[in-house]
Design an enzyme around this catalytic site. Structure first.
Site, PDB file in Angstrom:
ATOM      1  N   HIS A   1      -6.095  -1.849   4.311  1.00  0.00           N
ATOM      2  CA  HIS A   1      -5.853  -0.696   3.437  1.00  0.00           C
ATOM      3  C   HIS A   1      -5.014  -1.022   2.214  1.00  0.00           C
ATOM      4  CE1 HIS A   1      -2.227  -0.674   5.757  1.00  0.00           C
ATOM      5  NE2 HIS A   1      -1.863   0.569   5.540  1.00  0.00           N
TER       6      HIS A   1
ATOM      7  N   HIS B   1       0.865  -0.695  14.775  1.00  0.00           N
ATOM      8  CA  HIS B   1      -0.131   0.348  14.535  1.00  0.00           C
ATOM      9  C   HIS B   1      -1.431  -0.054  15.231  1.00  0.00           C
ATOM     10  CE1 HIS B   1       2.086   2.476  11.442  1.00  0.00           C
ATOM     11  NE2 HIS B   1       2.077   1.473  10.585  1.00  0.00           N
TER      12      HIS B   1
ATOM     13  N   GLU C   1       8.044   1.447   4.339  1.00  0.00           N
ATOM     14  CA  GLU C   1       7.573   0.713   5.508  1.00  0.00           C
ATOM     15  C   GLU C   1       7.686  -0.770   5.191  1.00  0.00           C
ATOM     16  OE1 GLU C   1       3.302   1.055   6.232  1.00  0.00           O
ATOM     17  OE2 GLU C   1       3.543   0.478   8.322  1.00  0.00           O
TER      18      GLU C   1
ATOM     19  N   TYR D   1       9.175   2.002  10.026  1.00  0.00           N
ATOM     20  CA  TYR D   1       9.323   3.085   9.056  1.00  0.00           C
ATOM     21  C   TYR D   1      10.802   3.370   8.868  1.00  0.00           C
ATOM     22  CZ  TYR D   1       4.364   4.576   9.272  1.00  0.00           C
ATOM     23  OH  TYR D   1       3.002   4.649   9.192  1.00  0.00           O
TER      24      TYR D   1
ATOM     25  N   HIS E   1       4.698   7.374   2.675  1.00  0.00           N
ATOM     26  CA  HIS E   1       5.486   6.149   2.536  1.00  0.00           C
ATOM     27  C   HIS E   1       4.812   5.174   1.577  1.00  0.00           C
ATOM     28  CE1 HIS E   1       2.702   4.807   5.861  1.00  0.00           C
ATOM     29  NE2 HIS E   1       2.711   3.682   5.176  1.00  0.00           N
TER      30      HIS E   1
ATOM     31  N   HIS F   1       0.851  -1.199   0.000  1.00  0.00           N
ATOM     32  CA  HIS F   1       0.000   0.000   0.000  1.00  0.00           C
ATOM     33  C   HIS F   1       0.877   1.236   0.000  1.00  0.00           C
ATOM     34  CE1 HIS F   1       0.846  -0.537   4.382  1.00  0.00           C
ATOM     35  NE2 HIS F   1       0.903   0.771   4.369  1.00  0.00           N
TER      36      HIS F   1
END
Ligand code: FES
Ligand SMILES: [Fe+2]
Lengths: 314, 116
Positions: A206, A252, A271, A261, A220, A150
């Site tokens: 996501h 997260h 990431e 990160y 990112h 993503h």
């Protein structure tokens, strides 16, 4: 029908040799092509299309465009109509303009980011093949990331000036391409300003995320790993290679993913993201994070801003 | 950079951050930012360490140095000619006195809406 998944990201790099050391040697992507303009194309071992990362030599860092793959060629016509009806101009892009891809459509999202949709890309195959495959191939370098998972795009947010490109772009993605809202951050005195969103087309939380910031940019792009031990190992590989890490392994709250990160040698944030998070489905009720829990959402363990999340991006 | 034990490996220059008077040592193979961060010092904002984000922007008042490619988004050719550089892409060739231009966005703007 419609958008299936993220197809590729086109990143600008300041030094191609250093970029290749990073994307091949550290992330473990595989180079599949280099064109006459000096663009280099790479894929993860678990991806079957020709490339998911396109690196372009440039005098500035950041993202040129992002592309999503749709299921069928005819979807391009349907989506073109829906995007035009929404009020966004769409260009037809002939086959081959996007390297190794069939015809495509091109537009700028309300945030300003350039997006392509395409239905076909040259097939290369996974490194383990499709007949009685081993679970992973030999000879992977560095982290050996599976695939581009993503991207998180920074969108201009200035509520006092009435600007909220996060909300506008979220609405655009949902109405024109049937993206579904998995999670959102709501801020402001009345909690009615949508400051960040996580949207999906696959069954993971996501395929694109949008976060408000002073100006548009790339926050990112993320590469998939299986699980938490792989995240620790990835951090070791980065430390060995003196990769600048922004946030060491952590969870997260939003999406429940395990994360690191870090930066590529041109300063673009990457990431490594592990875990399914949860099963995302079109009928799943969206999750909302309130402003007072925003940083628990982003960095669940510490609950505070780590690294330079909102102030550093390309 | 030079770990061969030649005299160069021991070479260290004194870097002075004019804003605070802070000084630290930096070898010729280390960027001004990496050396500061490695010693636990503060003063120059630390971001991507790759010349892309622009937060480590400084002006060199005196001293000589070499640079790697810096994003034109953040350092114009005119600025570069005036000694305005990104600390993460700048390698000293003498003692250096610098002032800090880059600021973390969060330090200069009051956040009213969580992220901005
Ligand atoms: S820290 Fe990002 S440009 Fe130097
Ligand atoms: Fe992410």
């Amino acid at each position: 029908m419609g958008v299936m998944r993220i197809g590729h990201i086109n990143l600008r790099v300041l030094d191609m040799a250093a970029a290749l050391d990073h994307y091949q040697g550290v992330l473990g992507l595989i180079k599949t092509h280099e064109d006459d303009a000096g663009n280099v194309y790479l894929k993860g071992w678990d991806e079957w299309d020709k490339y998911s990362v396109m690196l372009t030599p440039s005098d500035r860092a950041g993202m040129n465009h992002i592309a999503y793959k749709v299921e069928a060629d005819a979807d391009l016509d349907v989506l073109k109509g829906r995007i035009q009806d929404y009020g966004v101009a769409v260009d037809d892009v002939p086959a081959g303009t996007l390297t190794a891809c069939g015809r495509a459509i091109r537009f700028n999202m309300p945030s300003g980011h350039e997006m392509f949709l395409y239905a076909e890309k040259e097939f290369v195959g996974k490194s383990v093949g499709t007949t009685n495959p081993e679970p992973w191939p030999d000879g992977l370098k560095g982290i050996g990331a599976h695939w581009l998972d993503h991207a998180l795009l920074m969108c201009e947010l200035n509520p006092e000036a009435g600007i909220n490109k996060v909300a506008e772009t979220t609405d655009f993605l949902m109405k024109t391409m049937d993206f579904h809202l998995a999670e959102q951050v709501m801020v402001g005195p009345d909690g009615d300003i949508q400051a960040a969103t996580w949207l999906f087309r696959t069954s993971t939380p996501h395929d694109i995320a949008l976060v408000g910031g002073p100006k548009m940019g790339l926050h990112h792009c993320a590469f998939f790993l299986d699980e938490w031990n792989d995240v620790l190992k990835a951090a070791d590989v980065m430390a060995k290679n003196k990769v600048k890490m922004d946030v060491t392994p952590q969870r997260h709250g939003i999406t429940r993913g395990y994360t690191i990160y870090f930066f590529d040698p041109s300063g673009n944030r990457n990431e490594t993201f592990a875990g399914l998070g949860y099963l995302a489905q079109p009928d799943m009720p969206p999750i909302t994070w309130t402003e007072d829990n925003l940083w628990r959402g982003i960095f669940y363990h510490t609950g505070e801003e780590a690294g330079a999340f909102t102030s550093v991006y390309t | 950079m030079d770990a061969t034990g030649t005299p160069e490996a021991d070479l260290r220059f004194t870097i002075t951050i004019a804003d605070t008077g802070e000084t630290y040592a930096c070898g010729p193979g280390q960027s001004l930012l990496d050396a500061m961060v490695a010693l636990g010092r503060k003063g120059i904002p630390s971001g991507c360490h790759g010349g892309g984000c622009g937060v480590c922007k400084i002006k060199v008042a005196n001293g000589t140095y070499e640079t790697l490619t810096m994003s034109r988004e953040h350092i114009s050719a005119e600025e570069e000619a005036q000694g305005i550089v990104l600390a993460c892409r700048t390698f000293p060739r003498s003692a250096i006195r610098l002032s800090v231009l880059g600021k973390m966005r969060k330090a200069v703007t009051q956040r009213r809406y969580g992220l901005v």
